[in-house]
Every structure is written in C-alpha cells, then in structure tokens.
Design a protein around this motif. Structure first.
Motif, mmCIF file in Angstrom:
data_model
loop_
_atom_site.group_PDB
_atom_site.id
_atom_site.type_symbol
_atom_site.label_atom_id
_atom_site.label_comp_id
_atom_site.label_asym_id
_atom_site.label_seq_id
_atom_site.Cartn_x
_atom_site.Cartn_y
_atom_site.Cartn_z
ATOM 1 N N SER A 1 -5.224 -3.236 13.340
ATOM 2 C CA SER A 1 -4.892 -4.541 12.787
ATOM 3 C C SER A 1 -5.857 -4.750 11.627
ATOM 4 O O SER A 1 -7.057 -4.852 11.809
ATOM 5 N N LEU A 2 -5.296 -4.747 10.414
ATOM 6 C CA LEU A 2 -6.162 -4.825 9.231
ATOM 7 C C LEU A 2 -6.166 -6.251 8.694
ATOM 8 O O LEU A 2 -5.157 -6.722 8.172
ATOM 9 N N PRO A 3 -7.288 -6.938 8.842
ATOM 10 C CA PRO A 3 -7.304 -8.330 8.375
ATOM 11 C C PRO A 3 -7.404 -8.430 6.845
ATOM 12 O O PRO A 3 -7.911 -7.524 6.198
ATOM 13 N N VAL A 4 -6.892 -9.517 6.334
ATOM 14 C CA VAL A 4 -7.036 -9.800 4.896
ATOM 15 C C VAL A 4 -8.260 -10.666 4.723
ATOM 16 O O VAL A 4 -8.276 -11.816 5.150
ATOM 17 N N SER B 1 0.625 -12.132 0.579
ATOM 18 C CA SER B 1 0.701 -13.289 1.462
ATOM 19 C C SER B 1 1.215 -14.538 0.764
ATOM 20 O O SER B 1 1.492 -14.546 -0.426
ATOM 21 N N MET B 2 1.332 -15.590 1.571
ATOM 22 C CA MET B 2 1.920 -16.841 1.087
ATOM 23 C C MET B 2 1.140 -17.434 -0.076
ATOM 24 O O MET B 2 1.707 -18.072 -0.941
ATOM 25 N N ASP B 3 -0.171 -17.299 -0.085
ATOM 26 C CA ASP B 3 -0.959 -17.930 -1.142
ATOM 27 C C ASP B 3 -1.138 -17.003 -2.338
ATOM 28 O O ASP B 3 -1.888 -17.306 -3.262
ATOM 29 N N GLY B 4 -0.453 -15.875 -2.345
ATOM 30 C CA GLY B 4 -0.514 -14.985 -3.494
ATOM 31 C C GLY B 4 -1.560 -13.901 -3.386
ATOM 32 O O GLY B 4 -1.646 -13.033 -4.250
ATOM 33 N N THR B 5 -2.364 -13.968 -2.333
ATOM 34 C CA THR B 5 -3.386 -12.934 -2.160
ATOM 35 C C THR B 5 -2.732 -11.587 -1.899
ATOM 36 O O THR B 5 -1.793 -11.484 -1.108
ATOM 37 N N ILE B 6 -3.210 -10.573 -2.586
ATOM 38 C CA ILE B 6 -2.754 -9.216 -2.309
ATOM 39 C C ILE B 6 -3.984 -8.422 -1.878
ATOM 40 O O ILE B 6 -5.020 -8.463 -2.547
ATOM 41 N N ALA B 7 -3.853 -7.729 -0.745
ATOM 42 C CA ALA B 7 -4.975 -6.910 -0.281
ATOM 43 C C ALA B 7 -4.546 -5.458 -0.305
ATOM 44 O O ALA B 7 -3.396 -5.129 -0.005
ATOM 45 N N VAL B 8 -5.489 -4.592 -0.700
ATOM 46 C CA VAL B 8 -5.207 -3.150 -0.720
ATOM 47 C C VAL B 8 -6.152 -2.467 0.270
ATOM 48 O O VAL B 8 -7.343 -2.784 0.324
ATOM 49 N N TYR B 9 -5.576 -1.539 1.077
ATOM 50 C CA TYR B 9 -6.361 -0.835 2.078
ATOM 51 C C TYR B 9 -6.321 0.667 1.817
ATOM 52 O O TYR B 9 -5.338 1.186 1.282
ATOM 53 N N ASP B 10 -7.383 1.297 2.208
ATOM 54 C CA ASP B 10 -7.381 2.748 2.294
ATOM 55 C C ASP B 10 -6.650 3.064 3.602
ATOM 56 O O ASP B 10 -7.167 2.822 4.694
ATOM 57 N N ALA B 11 -5.439 3.639 3.472
ATOM 58 C CA ALA B 11 -4.605 3.804 4.655
ATOM 59 C C ALA B 11 -5.049 5.002 5.502
ATOM 60 O O ALA B 11 -4.560 5.183 6.604
ATOM 61 N N VAL B 12 -5.919 5.814 4.938
ATOM 62 C CA VAL B 12 -6.389 6.954 5.712
ATOM 63 C C VAL B 12 -7.554 6.520 6.602
ATOM 64 O O VAL B 12 -7.576 6.759 7.813
ATOM 65 N N MET C 1 -8.296 3.425 7.122
ATOM 66 C CA MET C 1 -7.989 2.106 7.671
ATOM 67 C C MET C 1 -9.056 1.099 7.265
ATOM 68 O O MET C 1 -9.646 0.423 8.100
ATOM 69 N N LYS C 2 -9.307 1.032 5.967
ATOM 70 C CA LYS C 2 -10.404 0.208 5.482
ATOM 71 C C LYS C 2 -9.919 -0.659 4.315
ATOM 72 O O LYS C 2 -9.167 -0.179 3.461
ATOM 73 N N PHE C 3 -10.365 -1.891 4.321
ATOM 74 C CA PHE C 3 -10.012 -2.769 3.208
ATOM 75 C C PHE C 3 -10.696 -2.294 1.926
ATOM 76 O O PHE C 3 -11.883 -1.959 1.938
ATOM 77 N N LEU C 4 -9.949 -2.262 0.814
ATOM 78 C CA LEU C 4 -10.562 -1.854 -0.444
ATOM 79 C C LEU C 4 -10.858 -3.052 -1.342
ATOM 80 O O LEU C 4 -11.993 -3.322 -1.696
ATOM 81 N N HIS C 5 -9.832 -3.786 -1.714
ATOM 82 C CA HIS C 5 -10.055 -4.933 -2.611
ATOM 83 C C HIS C 5 -8.808 -5.803 -2.683
ATOM 84 O O HIS C 5 -7.743 -5.453 -2.167
ATOM 85 N N HIS C 6 -9.009 -6.916 -3.360
ATOM 86 C CA HIS C 6 -7.877 -7.810 -3.636
ATOM 87 C C HIS C 6 -7.320 -7.504 -5.010
ATOM 88 O O HIS C 6 -8.010 -6.985 -5.884
#
Lengths: 322, 1061
Positions: free
Chosen positions: A142-145, A178-189, A191-196
């Motif tokens: 579960s990758l949080p924003v 998301s609803m407020d326009g936030t876009i999050a990018v993750y390293d899918a390998v 499983m780590k958040f990278l940046h907005h």
C-alpha cells in the motif's frame, strides 16, 4: 494522423457507460475484445470489429462500474464498482476469479502491471495505491501519497482521494493522481515514493504512460488541460488545452505519436504529442465521454490502429486511427 | 521739367506752373486758376498732378472747387471738361469706397453716384461717364448694372478701350461668382475675347491689360498660355509683381519641387519689388508654414496684416498666423487668430478655411457647441465637405446625440462612398445598438482601404474581430485578430514553436525566462498599437479553451508592458480556473501593486478571499474598496457587497441571530438599490429572490426568478445557471417535483456539461421527495462518479437504498423480483454504510459512527426480514409454478380428452374450470398468510423504537455532529464558489477589452458574475437542507425555508422500523 469513425452501437448498455478496456488477443482467442462497464451494473464484451455481442452481460457490479482493466495475457480482467469491490473475472466465461477489496478504503481506477504480475488500484480515501499479486491475489503493498511540501494541511482528508493509476510500459514506474490534483510517482521495483508532479489543482481522472517513452506520463484533468510530464525527471514538459470541460479519459496510440482524450464537453480530441497541438475533434457522442482506449497491437487481422470510446449517452464507438 | 502754362486773362502772358513744384497749399493755385479763369483742362491737369504726388487733399480741393456751381455757370459751354472733372471725382470716390469699410464705404459710393449723375446731366451720352458708372457698379459688386453701363458705351463705340476693359473685368468677375462651372467658363471666355479686342485696338497699352488676358487664360485652364501672357507682362514691365505673384502661384501649384522652388523665387522677387504685396506675403507665409519655418510665417503674416486693408487678405494673414500656432500646438493663440481671421470675413463664402481651423480648436477645447457652429459655417459654403461633416459627426457623438451623429456620417458615406473613416465611425457608433449594421460598416471600411491599397489599421481589424467575438463567431474573430496582428513573436507562440520550449510553464506563471531566452535570438517586438488586439486575441483563445496559448500571450504582454494590469488579472483568472488559488492571489497582488485602486482586481481578490475561512472577513474590505474605487457607480461592486452580506448571514460562526437578520436586511437593501438604479439587473433580482425564498415567500421569489430566467434565456452573453437552480428549488419547495427535476436536469446539461455533482444532489433530493427511489439512487451514483470523495453522497445513496427497500417491503403486493432486488439493495446499503462507518475512523467526513451504525443495524434487520420474505416469496413462486404446471397438464389432458370426446364435454369442462378457480383462491389465501407472518415478525422489536427516539434527541444535542455537518457545508460552499467565480471572471475583463477600444463598457455586463455568488449562497442553504433531509443529524436546522418538506421526513423515518400496520 487522423481518426475515422468506423462503427457505433447506440444503447450498448441500459444506461451511462463509464468504463472501457481492451482485452488483448490470447492463444485461445485470436482477436482482442472490448469490455465496457456501466452504471447499469453490468460489464459487457464486444467483438473488436463489428461490435457484436461477444458474451452475455455480466451483472453484479453493484452501484455501477467505474473502472476496467485487462490482464496483458488476455484471459482475465478486473472491474471496479462504486461498492468498492474489484471483481476479477474470466473474460470468456464470465466466471469470477476473485473479488478484492481494500476496505475500509474505496477503490477507483485499476491497472495491471505491463507484465501482468500485479494489479494496482487507486485507493480512494485511503490516499494510497493498493497492490495485489495476480497469482494468489494477496495484497503486496500500500503506497501512500505523501503530502507535498509546503501544502496546507488538509482538513477534510478528501483531497487525497486517489482516483487514477498508471504503470510505465517497462514496469519501473507507477504513478497515481488524486482529487486535489496531486500526482505521485513511485519506483515500482523498490515500491518507494519518488516525487510529486506539480501543475494540476483539480481531479486527475485519467493518466497513461507513453508506450514508446517509458518516462513520459500524460494526464487528463478537470482543469480541461492535458499535461505531459517527464515522470522520471520530475518535469512538466508540455501542456495542451482545448477541451471546454473536464478531461475524463486519456490514452496514447501504440505508436506513441498521438494522444486521444475524452471529455465532459462530449468530444473526443486527437492530439499530436510532438507538436503539442489538437489535430482533430470528434463530436459523435452526445454526452460525457468517460472512456477512450486504443486497441493493443497484435491479434489476427489487425491492420490499422483502432480506438474505442464510451459515453454517458449509452453508446460505444470504434474509430480507425491512421 | 513739365510745366503748365496758365494764360493770364486779357494778355498774351502766361503763368508758368512747374508741376513738380506745386505749392503745398492748393489755395494758391486755385486762386490763380480762378483769377485767370483758366481753361478747365488745366484744373484737371493740376489736380491729377496733385493726385500723382499723393496730395489727395489738394487734388480734392481743386476738383471740388472745379465742379462747384460757379464753375457750372461760368463754364456752361465747356461741357467735356466739366464732365471730366465730375468723372474724376466720381472715380476718386469709387476708389475710396472700394478701400474703405462700411459705413464710409456707402457714403463714398453715394458721393460717386452723385458726381456721375451730375456728369450725366451735362451730357448723358458721354462714354467716360458711363464707364465711370460701370466701374462704380463693379466696386459695389453690382456686376449686371456695371455690364449694362459698359454695354451702352460699347454699343456706340465697339472699340472703346476703357469700356472694353471694364466689360472684360465684369465678365471676369461674373465668372468668379458664377456657381456653375460651364457658365463661368463661358464668362471667362467672353472676358478674354474683350481683353483681346482691347489689345488689338491699343497694342501699346499698359502691361496690366495683358494681365487680364493672362488671368482669363488661367481661369480657363489654359495654363501654358496664361503663363505666356504673364511672361509677356513681365517682359514689358519687369517690375509687375502681380504677374510675378501669379506666375509664382502657378509654379507653386504644380506641386513639383523644382517648380515650387522657382515659384518661391518669383514670390521673393515680387516681395523685393514691393514688400507690401499682401498676396505675396500670404503666399510666402503659406509656403513657410509648410516648410515649418513658423517664425518666418509669423513675420510675413504680421507684415501682410500691417500692409493691407483688404479684408480677405487680412483674413488670410490671420489665418496663416493661426495655422502656424495651431501646428505648433499653441491652441489658445491659434484660436485667437482664427477668431480674428473669421472676423475679417463677412461671409464664410469668401474665405472658409479659418472656420475649419477654429472649429478644430474649439473641438480640441471641448467647446462642442461653438465648434459645431464653426463647422456648420463651413457647410454653408461647402455643404458636402466631408471633413467638416465628419467633424460634426464627432461632435454629435461627443454630445451623446448618437442618432444625429449616425445621420451625419451616413451623409458622408452618401457623398463619398469611399470615405473609410466615415464607415469606421458609423460602425463604432452602431456597435452597441445594431450588430449587423456595425459589422457591415466596418467591413465596408476594410474593403475600401484594401481597394485603395492602404493598410487596414489595427484598430479597425480589432473592432471587427471584437464584433465577431461578441457574436461567438470565433473563427472569423480569430482571422481578424490575426490579420490585425500581422507577423510577430505571437505567431511562433501560436504555432507552438516558441511555447513548447517552455518548461514548467503552468507552475511558474510568473517566470519570464522564456522571453529572455527568446530575446537573445530575436528582438521581441510588440508595438503598442497591437497590445490591445493581442489581449483580445488571448481572450478569444480563452473562449476557445486554449488557455495554454492564451496565457503565453498574456505573459508576453506583461513582459513587454509590465503595467498592463488586465493581463495579470486574466492570468489570475486562469490560475483560479485551474484551482490554483495561491497563484491567483499572488497575481492579483501584482496587479494591485500597479494600481491599488483597480476595482476589478479588488473585486477578484475579495471573491477569492471569500472562499477561505481565514480571509472571508477581509473580503468585505476589498469589496468596499472596489465600490469606492468606482465611486459607487458600478453595480457589480455593490452586488458583491450584497452577496457578502448574504454570505455572512449564512456563515456558521457563532453569533446572535440578530446579526444574521442585520446582514440579510443589509443585503436586501443593497439589492433593492442596485435594482433601483439598473432596472434590468438580473443579478440583483436573483439575489432578492433568494432572500424572499428564504422567508418562504414562494410567490414573490418565483416571480423574480421566472423573470430573470426569461431574461437570461434571451441573451447569449448572460448566463445565470443559478437562477435555473433557484427556480427549481422553488418548484421543489412547492411540491412540483416534475418541473423541479426538469429544471435541474436542463441546468446541469446546459451549463455544466453534466459535471456538477451538486445539481445531481438536488435532483436526487427531488426524486427522494417524490419517492422515486430508483431515480434518486441513480442520480446519487452519478454524483458519486463525479465526486467520489464526497462521502455525503455515499451516505445518501445508502439511505436511498434503505428507503427503497423499506417501501418495497411495505407494499401490499410485490413480485418476487422486487423482493430479490430489495435484498440486494439492502446488502449494498449495508456495504455502503459499513464502509462509511469504518472510514470515519480516519476521516472526519462528518458522520457520526453511531448513526451510521444505526443505519447498518436497521438495514441488517430489514435484510433479515427481506430474506424471509424472499424465501417465502420464492417458495410461493415455486408453489405457484408447480400448481400452474399441474393446471397446465390438466388443461392439456383436458384438451386431449376434449378432442376425443368432442360432442359432450361442455358441462364437464365448466366444472373443471370451477376447480381451477378454487385453486387460485387458495393461493391468494396463502399470500395473505405470508403477509400476516411478515407483519408480526416486524412488530416485535420495541427497543428499536426507543433507539430511534434516542437518535433524534441525540441529533438535537449532539454538537459534535452538528459541527461536522456544518463544516461540510462550508466545504461545499467553497466548492460552489469556486465554480461560480470562474465564470464571473471569465466574463469580466472582457469589458476591459471593450473599454480599450474606446467603447464604453456600460454598466450592464459587470453584474453578470456576482450573482453566481448569490445563487451559490442560496444553493448552499438548500444544500445544507439536503443534507439534513437525509441525515437526521442536523435536524434542528430545519426551521428555515424548506422546513415543510423536510419535516415529514424524520417522522417517516422514526416510524419506519416499526411502521407497517
């Protein structure tokens, strides 16, 4: 670069159609199939050329289908409905494979990993992306924003409602909107958040990576704009405007040259990614266009590119893309 | 040395009088003449000599003496000389009369007439008298009479030289005054003929005669021959400056540099020969005016003024002076000289130019009435002078008399259908009243300019573009703007070559680095006459939803013209439309740095602040500032204040109800005031309607809303979705659900592309009240699809499903399918409620867990009941099926038997049918039993009743919940506000465009926006109601407008669990 109307079916569902996805051709089935999901709580399957009914409508998608995704192997697909269940089913038999849910959180958009090893779902109010493996259907992450730096505290919590997800074609990046326009990018390998990715301040309902450039992410937003990001380098590299209302759905042509968007303004637009310009506008739908999807390459007798669209007006349409 | 010899009477002697030594006192000579009774011709000779020497008095003295009664007596026989003396006096007075002004003029002419009369009395056939009379008539301007006089002489003696000259000059003058060109030419030809005759008779006549010929030729357009004639005059008399001046003028008129130079050379020579030739001076002045040597102009003109008494020439000199000052920008002095010049002119016909100048000066000083009078003088002379007509048209339009202005310009276009200026003016005058005509005129102007090969001015194309824009003909508008803009950096922005290299454009709205980069390669030019057009083009792009390019253009404008305040505001508005509130506020801040009193910026800031809990109070300050900045004349800022008050009244802040009422009162007052000043202000009317609706005065508010609705439907520019919503609310409140549904649906489709979740919420509520559960549910699902994070919608959909199930179970008759649907709906409802319940642990979405739990429990209970029913129903269905099957088989058997025993079976069959009937009866009885069963099973739980009561109490006292509910309400309001204000500002700066192109924006448009607020506020209220409608938590708020309809709901609900009797 153009679209040509090819075939349309009015009243394809009993009511508004909200989702559409192509199931790729498979060993046992030489052609792709088009799946559509509707507020009428059914998912229907259509033949790729004449839109003939491929199998009887599958019911049980309580409160309406909001998202559909097909496994790259072309055997199974996942449908999300407002009751926040993800129903995974066998495309040809309609038999249920499994039913997932991320309770207590809602689920919205879903996408299979390009290799089919995982299923990602936008986790709605939980403000995260949920992942399951596709073998045993066990949750894997579960990758949080995270809250963007400098953003004001969100009192209601509804701002981080995650709506949309997209995998990069190489499976290395995962993005969510998301609803407020936030876009999050993750390293899918890892499983780590990278940046907005900044630039949108309204719901990002649809996003897709370019099939030819695994870093390029295209987003459609309620602000009527299409943004082109370098998801890896964290940069907005282009923006296109022209729709009169929300951009509800977005897809990139298999050759990576064109983008197609469906909008609340009842039109479908074809855009030239390189020129950053609108090339064509289709006005055949009479209500919001909730889904546009290019048929994946491969399968028997596939010559031209093909696009499908589905709308609140209960109709689905096919177009030749060339 | 010439001398005159006066014979001494009675002797042979003579007295010699040396003519150049005439005594200063003429009396001496007179004495001699009288004493010696000298012949009269000597008198004449001496008098003439005096005249030649400029001793006018002596001349007069001698002649007057020589024409006295004594002389008449004494020289009674000497007719000719006496006539000659009288004629000389007549000629003298004629000359004086010509030079003098009235009233002396008249007196001299009178004297002259008398002398000629006397001469005629002596001998009425004497030709010289007639010639003298003729000259007198010429001097008096009575050309016909003059001609008659000369003709009398010429009839007698066709070669009489002076008469020929006289008649020739009469013809010439007649030619000058003749209006019709052809006749005038005829007259000049006559004149020329006579001059020639005169010349033939007296080949060695003075050079001046040839001048006549030259002038005639000139007038006849035979310029070369005229020139020859002037040259001849100059050969004979190199000092003849008339000829010089005339030749000079001819040279000047060629308009060729070389000729002009030689013309000026001649002028200068004439000036040297005779420095007081006014004509030459004026011409020189005129010349130097055009070469811009104003000092020389003034010198020359002043000399001319002092050297001439001729009114026209003086007038011209004044005119030259005036013109000189005029062009130097010294309008006051110029005005004075124009007035002086005008004063010298008796009739505008003589010299009309100073009137034009004076009119222009007066126009400059805003003295429209006088200016109008001046130009009208010009029109007296040249009724079709387009320049003056246009000036008059401008004056009328300045005086606000548009009809007259239009009439005048139309006249210009009739006179000169190629006058593009007039077409432009007409177009601009008609812009507000008659779109089609305005368009036509501007287009004509455009075509004319193109035909003439001239460049169509940017403003004209801009105007055409705006007209198209106004009519939503975007493509044509774009064409016009593009043509107006021509080539420039914007082209590469438009085709994407410049814009696409931009990085992070939307994040860094204020980043100008792109332009700096671009500027390194090519100079960025934005001529100031194109800024407005560029701005309008950007506005057009916004309208076409291409905000990316529009914002590039705005940023270009700001880059080149950092004070272009509207560009900031447009960028702010775009940011706001994209929900980037922070950036929007920053941009407005930039705008306010340029002009802290800019009303649009203040209004915009205020409405942004209204959306935030922290700043909504300061919003009022900014609205007030905006109002003050427009001196309270702008209804828009008033409306905003009204809306603010309304908004404040509905704020959930803790406050005395008194304040709420005050705010409402204040709002009402403002709306009423705005309406008083602008009767057609829809937004004020809408606001008023809302206030009435809140007091449940449905009729008044409905009337208001209906009117606004109608008015708004008739206009393509004003869009007031809120009034549709408000009207629908009224329908709803009056129980007219069908109409309400229609209205909501139309509104959502027409204005929001069906993307407005709030409208769907209203819709669902209406369906709910109308007990159309399925429609209610579907509307809510659509709303959830649009706004998945709105938990209120999810809660409501749960309630609607619960409600559907309960009502189905209450029905006395229902099919198995219905019961099955009930079961699945209840399962869905439980799912929805439970998700909400769990979600509430990490979301403050405002619902009380316990309440949700109650719903869950209730639904579960219903579900249990429903399942029983379903099973029962399914069983019954099964039984029915079986029985039907049996029946069918029996029937089949019957049929077979019947066929076998056709003849006798009728009676038997009837008996069988009776059996069937019985079976059916049994079935029904079975159903009844099932129902009974159901009732009893429902009746049991008494504790639930308690709970529901407890729930109600809880709702009343549960502050936490109440707060939650309200917060959500605010949130919603905020959302709504955002949407509304977008519209508002989308429209607003458009007026600024109009203002830029000198069109008065008028007070109508700005109102457009604010009322979104109103309705927003209005909606918000019912919104809250809506919430309460479904969730009991905020029940106590029902006291207001919607109370009626809402009140029965809780009753129903609390009864529900136990209800079916």
């Amino acid at each position: 670069m153009k679209l040509a109307g090819f075939k349309s079916v009015d009243g394809a569902h009993e009511d508004s159609i909200w989702a559409a996805a192509w199931v790729p051709a498979a060993d046992h089935r030489p052609t792709a199939l088009l799946l559509t999901g509707s507020i009428d709580e059914t998912v229907r399957a259509w033949q790729p050329d004449d839109l003939a009914v491929a199998s009887p409508p599958a019911g049980g998608h309580a409160l309406g289908v909001v998202s559909l995704a097909a496994h790259p192997a072309g055997v199974i697909a996942a449908a999300v409905s407002i009751d926040s269940h993800i129903r995974v089913f066998d495309v040809d038999s309609g038999a249920s494979v499994t039913t997932l849910d991320a309770a207590p959180s809602e689920v919205w958009g879903v996408q299979f990993h390009p290799k089919g090893i995982a299923l990602a779902a936008a986790g709605g109010g939980s403000g995260s992306v949920k992942l399951w493996d596709t073998e045993k259907w066990q949750p894997i992450a579960s990758l949080p924003v995270p809250r963007p730096e400098g953003a004001r505290p969100d009192k209601t919590g509804s701002g981080k409602f995650v709506l949309s997800v997209a995998w990069s074609p190489d499976g290395k990046l995962l993005a969510c909107g998301s609803m407020d326009g936030t876009i999050a990018v993750y390293d899918a390998v890892r499983m780590k958040f990278l940046h907005h990715l900044d630039g949108h301040h309204m719901p990002v309902r649809s996003m897709v990576f370019s099939p030819v450039d695994p870093h390029v992410l295209l987003t459609g937003c309620d602000d009527s704009h299409i943004h082109i990001y370098d998801a890896k380098e964290k940069g907005l590299i282009g923006a296109m405007s022209g729709h009169a209302s929300w951009v509800l759905s977005i897809d990139v042509s298999p050759d990576g040259m064109a983008v197609v968007t469906g909008s609340s303004d009842r039109t479908i637009r074809l855009w030239d990614i390189n020129a950053r310009a609108s090339v064509q506008t289709m006005s055949n739908h009479s209500d919001q266009v909730w889904a546009v999807a290019f048929r994946p390459p491969g399968g028997e007798g596939v010559r031209a590119g093909r696009l499908a669209s589905a709308s609140d007006d209960k109709s689905i349409s096919l177009y030749d893309y060339s | 040395m010439a001398s005159v010899y006066i014979p001494v009477q009675g002797t042979e002697e003579e007295v010699r009088v040396a003519l150049d030594l005439l005594p200063t006192d003429a009396s001496d000579i007179l004495d001699i003449l009288k004493a010696e009774q000298a012949p009269l011709h000597l008198w004449l000779i001496i008098a003439r000599e005096y005249f030649k020497q400029g001793k006018i008095e002596q001349f007069r003295q001698i002649l007057e003496e020589g024409s006295g009664p004594e002389i008449d007596d004494y020289y009674a026989d000497v007719k000719y000389e006496r006539i000659a003396i009288l004629n000389a006096l007549g000629a003298f007075h004629t000359f004086l009369g010509k030079a003098e002004r009235a009233p002396q003029k008249e007196a001299h002419f009178k004297d002259a007439t008398q002398y000629y009369n006397r001469a005629s009395r002596i001998d009425e056939t004497e030709p010289s008298t007639w010639i003298g009379r003729g000259q007198l008539c010429v001097a008096k301007g009575e050309l016909q009479m003059a001609s008659d006089s000369f003709k009398i002489v010429l009839d007698d003696d066709g070669d009489n030289f002076p008469a020929l000259l006289g008649q020739a000059s009469v013809y010439f003058l007649m030619g000058d005054t003749e209006q019709q060109h052809k006749k005038a030419l005829e007259l000049y030809r006559n004149s020329l003929e006579l001059y020639k005759r005169a010349l033939r008779g007296y080949a060695d006549c003075p050079a001046a005669v040839r001048l006549g010929i030259a002038f005639c030729r000139y007038k006849l357009g035979q310029l070369d021959r005229a020139r020859q004639a002037f040259d001849r005059v100059l050969q004979l008399d190199p000092e003849n400056f008339d000829a010089l001046v005339a030749l000079a003028i001819m040279d000047l008129q060629t308009n060729e540099a070389g000729e002009i130079r030689s013309g000026m050379e001649k002028m200068r020579r004439a000036f040297e020969i005779y420095p007081y030739c006014t004509l030459a001076l004026n011409h020189l002045a005129n010349h130097y005016f055009f070469t811009g040597q104003h000092f020389v102009v003034e010198q020359l003109s002043e000399t001319a003024l002092s050297s001439s008494s001729h009114v026209l020439l003086k007038s011209q000199s004044y005119y030259n002076l005036a013109r000189s000052y005029h062009s130097k920008g010294d309008f006051e002095t110029a005005g004075r000289y124009y007035i002086a010049s005008v004063k010298e002119v008796n009739k505008p016909q003589d010299f009309v130019l100073p009137f034009v100048g004076l009119g222009q000066i007066q126009l400059k000083f805003g003295d429209f009435k006088r200016s109008l009078a001046s130009f009208e003088k010009v029109l007296e002379v040249h009724p079709e002078n387009c320049e003056s007509l246009k000036a008059i048209g401008n004056i009328y339009s300045n005086l606000g008399e548009n009809d007259k202005a239009i009439e005048t310009f139309k006249k210009v276009t009739r006179i000169d259908p190629k006058d593009h200026q007039a077409f432009v003016e007409l177009g601009e005058l008609l812009v507000e009243s008659d779109w089609a005509a305005a368009m036509e005129y501007l287009k004509t102007a455009c075509i004319l300019l193109r035909k003439a090969g001239e460049k169509v001015p940017v403003e004209l194309l801009n105007g055409i573009g705006l007209l198209y824009f106004e009519k939503a003909e975007f493509e044509l508008a774009e064409q016009s703007f593009k043509e107006a803009l021509g080539d420039g950096i914007w082209v590469s922005i438009m085709d994407g070559t410049a814009g696409s290299s931009m990085v992070n454009w939307s994040v860094q709205y204020r980043d100008q680095s792109l332009f700096h980069q671009l500027e390194e390669n090519i100079p960025l030019e934005l001529p100031c006459d194109k800024v407005t057009t560029l701005f309008n083009y950007a506005r057009l792009l916004e309208e076409l939803h291409d905000t990316v390019k529009a914002s590039h253009l705005y940023r270009l404008i700001i880059f080149k013209y950092p004070d272009y305040i509207d560009a900031y505001l447009r960028l702010a508005s775009i940011a706001k439309e994209k929900n980037n509130i922070q950036l929007s506020i920053e941009l407005i801040g930039d705008a306010l740095k340029i002009n802290s009193k800019y009303p649009n910026a203040l209004s915009m800031l205020g409405s942004l602040e209204l959306q935030s809990d922290e700043t909504w109070l300061t919003a009022k300050e900014h609205f007030r500032d905006a109002k003050d900045a427009t001196e309270g004349k702008d209804p828009y800022s008033w409306l905003q204040l009204g809306n603010w008050n309304y908004f404040a009244a509905n704020r959930p802040e803790k406050k005395a109800p008194k304040f709420e009422a005050t705010h409402r009162e204040k709002a009402k007052e403002i709306f009423l005031n705005v309406l008083k000043q602008n009767h057609g202000n829809m937004f004020a009317a809408n606001g008023l309607g809302i206030l009435h609706a809140e007091k449940a005065q449905w009729d008044i508010s409905k009337e208001l809303f209906t009117q606004v609705h109608e008015a708004a439907s008739g206009s393509i520019f004003v869009q007031v979705p809120d009034v549709w919503i408000n009207l629908a609310h009224i329908y709803f409140a009056q129980g007219l659900f069908q109409q309400a549904v229609k209205m909501y649906q139309n509104c959502a489709r027409k204005f929001f592309y069906n993307t407005d979740a709030t409208t769907l919420l209203y819709l669902s509520r209406t369906h709910y009240e109308a007990e159309q559960w399925q429609d209610c549910r579907k509307s809510l699902l659509r709303a959830i699809h649009l706004a998945p994070s709105n938990y209120l919608l999810r809660f409501n959909v749960g309630v609607s499903m619960q409600k559907f199930s309960a009502s189905t179970l209450q029905k006395t008759k229902r099919t198995v399918d219905e019961v099955r649907a009930t079961v699945s709906e209840l399962q869905n409802a439980i799912r929805v409620f439970s998700l909400l319940s769990v979600a509430s642990t990490y979301h403050s979405h405002g619902f009380d867990e316990r309440k949700i739990d109650t719903h869950v429990e209730y639904c579960k209970h219903l579900l249990d009941a429903a399942k029983v029913h379903r099973d029962a129903a399914e069983q019954a269905e099964q039984q029915t099926k079986q029985k039907l099957e049996v029946t069918r088989q029996i029937a089949l058997a019957d049929e077979a038997r019947r066929r076998a025993e056709e003849q006798r079976k009728f009676q038997l069959e009837r008996r069988k049918q009776e059996d069937e009937l019985k079976q059916v009866m049994q079935q029904e009885q079975h159903f009844e039993r099932v129902k009974e069963q159901w009732k009893t099973s429902n009746n049991t739980p008494g504790k639930r009743k308690d709970r529901s009561r407890h729930e109600d109490e809880d709702g009343d006292s549960g502050k936490r919940r109440k707060k939650g509910g309200k917060r959500r309400k605010d949130q919603k309001t905020r959302m709504q506000y955002e949407d509304d204000e977008e519209d508002q500002y989308r429209n607003e700066p458009e007026e600024d465009d109009y203002a830029n192109m000198t069109r008065d924006p008028g007070g109508d448009k700005p109102e457009k926006a604010p009322d979104h607020l109103l309705a927003a506020a209005g909606l918000e209220d019912s919104d809250a109601e809506d919430e309460t409608g479904h969730s009991q938590s905020v029940m106590e708020r029902k006291r207001r407008a919607w109370s009626e309809s809402d009140d029965d709901e809780p009753v129903q609900r609390s009864v529900q669990p136990t209800s079916p009797e």
